[in-house]
Design a protein around this motif. Sequence first.
Motif, PDB file in Angstrom:
ATOM      1  N   GLU A  22       0.822  -1.212   0.000  1.00  0.00           N
ATOM      2  CA  GLU A  22       0.000   0.000   0.000  1.00  0.00           C
ATOM      3  C   GLU A  22       0.857   1.264   0.000  1.00  0.00           C
ATOM      4  OE1 GLU A  22      -3.463   0.435   2.180  1.00  0.00           O
ATOM      5  OE2 GLU A  22      -4.140  -1.651   1.981  1.00  0.00           O
ATOM      6  N   MET A  23       1.984   1.234   0.683  1.00  0.00           N
ATOM      7  CA  MET A  23       2.877   2.388   0.668  1.00  0.00           C
ATOM      8  C   MET A  23       3.483   2.576  -0.719  1.00  0.00           C
ATOM      9  SD  MET A  23       2.842   3.991   3.544  1.00  0.00           S
ATOM     10  CE  MET A  23       4.358   4.962   3.502  1.00  0.00           C
ATOM     11  N   PHE A  29       5.875  10.453  -2.683  1.00  0.00           N
ATOM     12  CA  PHE A  29       5.451  11.319  -1.602  1.00  0.00           C
ATOM     13  C   PHE A  29       6.102  12.686  -1.743  1.00  0.00           C
ATOM     14  CE2 PHE A  29       5.168   6.976   0.033  1.00  0.00           C
ATOM     15  CZ  PHE A  29       3.837   6.968   0.465  1.00  0.00           C
ATOM     16  N   ARG A  30       5.402  13.694  -1.316  1.00  0.00           N
ATOM     17  CA  ARG A  30       5.923  15.054  -1.401  1.00  0.00           C
ATOM     18  C   ARG A  30       7.005  15.313  -0.369  1.00  0.00           C
ATOM     19  NH1 ARG A  30       0.353  17.973  -0.604  1.00  0.00           N
ATOM     20  NH2 ARG A  30       0.251  16.195   0.814  1.00  0.00           N
ATOM     21  N   ALA A  35       4.769  10.973   3.951  1.00  0.00           N
ATOM     22  CA  ALA A  35       4.900   9.518   3.995  1.00  0.00           C
ATOM     23  C   ALA A  35       4.514   8.959   5.363  1.00  0.00           C
ATOM     24  CB  ALA A  35       6.336   9.112   3.655  1.00  0.00           C
ATOM     25  N   VAL A  36       4.922   9.638   6.434  1.00  0.00           N
ATOM     26  CA  VAL A  36       4.581   9.183   7.785  1.00  0.00           C
ATOM     27  C   VAL A  36       3.075   9.244   8.008  1.00  0.00           C
ATOM     28  CG1 VAL A  36       4.755   9.745  10.249  1.00  0.00           C
ATOM     29  CG2 VAL A  36       6.804   9.720   8.823  1.00  0.00           C
ATOM     30  N   SER A  37       2.450  10.302   7.520  1.00  0.00           N
ATOM     31  CA  SER A  37       1.001  10.439   7.660  1.00  0.00           C
ATOM     32  C   SER A  37       0.270   9.289   6.968  1.00  0.00           C
ATOM     33  CB  SER A  37       0.551  11.778   7.069  1.00  0.00           C
ATOM     34  OG  SER A  37      -0.842  11.943   7.207  1.00  0.00           O
ATOM     35  N   PRO A 216       1.625  16.255  10.962  1.00  0.00           N
ATOM     36  CA  PRO A 216       1.276  16.087   9.553  1.00  0.00           C
ATOM     37  C   PRO A 216      -0.231  16.070   9.384  1.00  0.00           C
ATOM     38  CG  PRO A 216       1.948  13.994  10.511  1.00  0.00           C
ATOM     39  CD  PRO A 216       2.249  15.049  11.533  1.00  0.00           C
ATOM     40  N   ALA A 217      -0.683  16.313   8.168  1.00  0.00           N
ATOM     41  CA  ALA A 217      -2.122  16.330   7.899  1.00  0.00           C
ATOM     42  C   ALA A 217      -2.719  14.975   8.251  1.00  0.00           C
ATOM     43  CB  ALA A 217      -2.365  16.659   6.431  1.00  0.00           C
TER      44      ALA A 217
END
Length: 342
Positions: A22-23, A29-30, A35-37, A216-217
């Motif tokens: 899934e990652m 990623f920006r 990425a952590v979010s 993070p968002a």
Amino acid sequence: MEFSFDEKDFASCCGSTKFAKEMASASPFRSFQDAVSVAKGVWFNSVDVNGWLQAFSAHPQIGQTHAPSVASEASAQGIRKWILCNKMWSKGEQSTALATATGSSLQELSEWNARYREKFGFVFLICAAGRSTDEILAELKRRYTNRPIVEFEIAAQEQMKITELRLAKLFSSRENISSSVDKYSAAKKAEDRISIIGGHVTAASEISTAKLIHHPARTRPPITTHVLDVSQGSPAAGIEVLLEVWRGTQSRPTFGASGGGSWVFQGSSTTDLDGRSGQLLSIVDDVNPGIYRISFNTGKYIPNGFFPYVSLVFEIKESQKREHFHVPLLLSPFSFSTYRGS
């Protein structure tokens, strides 16, 4: 600048095949924060119980620097890459705890880790930055008394902390890294403070984690829950869940008194096959401070049980409005308990 990684890269951060897939699908990623979010959303909302156990099993036993096996659909070349990367990281992560341990303390840790694994079925994971071997051993003994369902949730939280640190290393290993990731280079220094005892005694204290991640968002609502049926040892599916917030002239409900306000509906859902509730609140960066109540229709789930319903009341303070609140219910016909998860 965008950062693109493949499944093998993410498998080196977390041993869950579903997590890695899934990652990789969500890549590029920006930023590291981005990425952590996403990783938190995948780990806590998409990866199931089997995926958690798969990730736990990828961690080394005491004295080892790589896991004995990992279930992955990657190519042989990808598996070799995973082992090399995991071996290198694990060796650094174990250095401090093993260097400060005596022969007798290591022996006792090994014995207690064996007891732990026999009871829970997976290796011991703990956030151990700045802790001595004796402190780690004391925490292992304390957590050994937990119920398996509670300990399983704790282990999943520790796994996420390990994954965050390894994601930081993954991003910092890329050439021409962006300035937004540069400030997370401290994670590489943190590996000297990371300890792995038993399965994976890891580091990243809450203070260190706070430095790495600056809110993070969100990828999930700020308030979530799940229900575990401890009498069956399995998730509780099909339980109706209701979220409310206190509103009125009184800032909070007064114990033993009525009037001055009422509970206002925020959202409702039904637990799925993993016992997780659906979305109870909108995905917002800042949740409104106040007194919240999550109610569960336990009487419908256990008609002959003692509780027709269960309500959990908790407070979100002004200083906590950007935090996540996971409030699970551990249920049996004649008892229940809760705790704040992540």
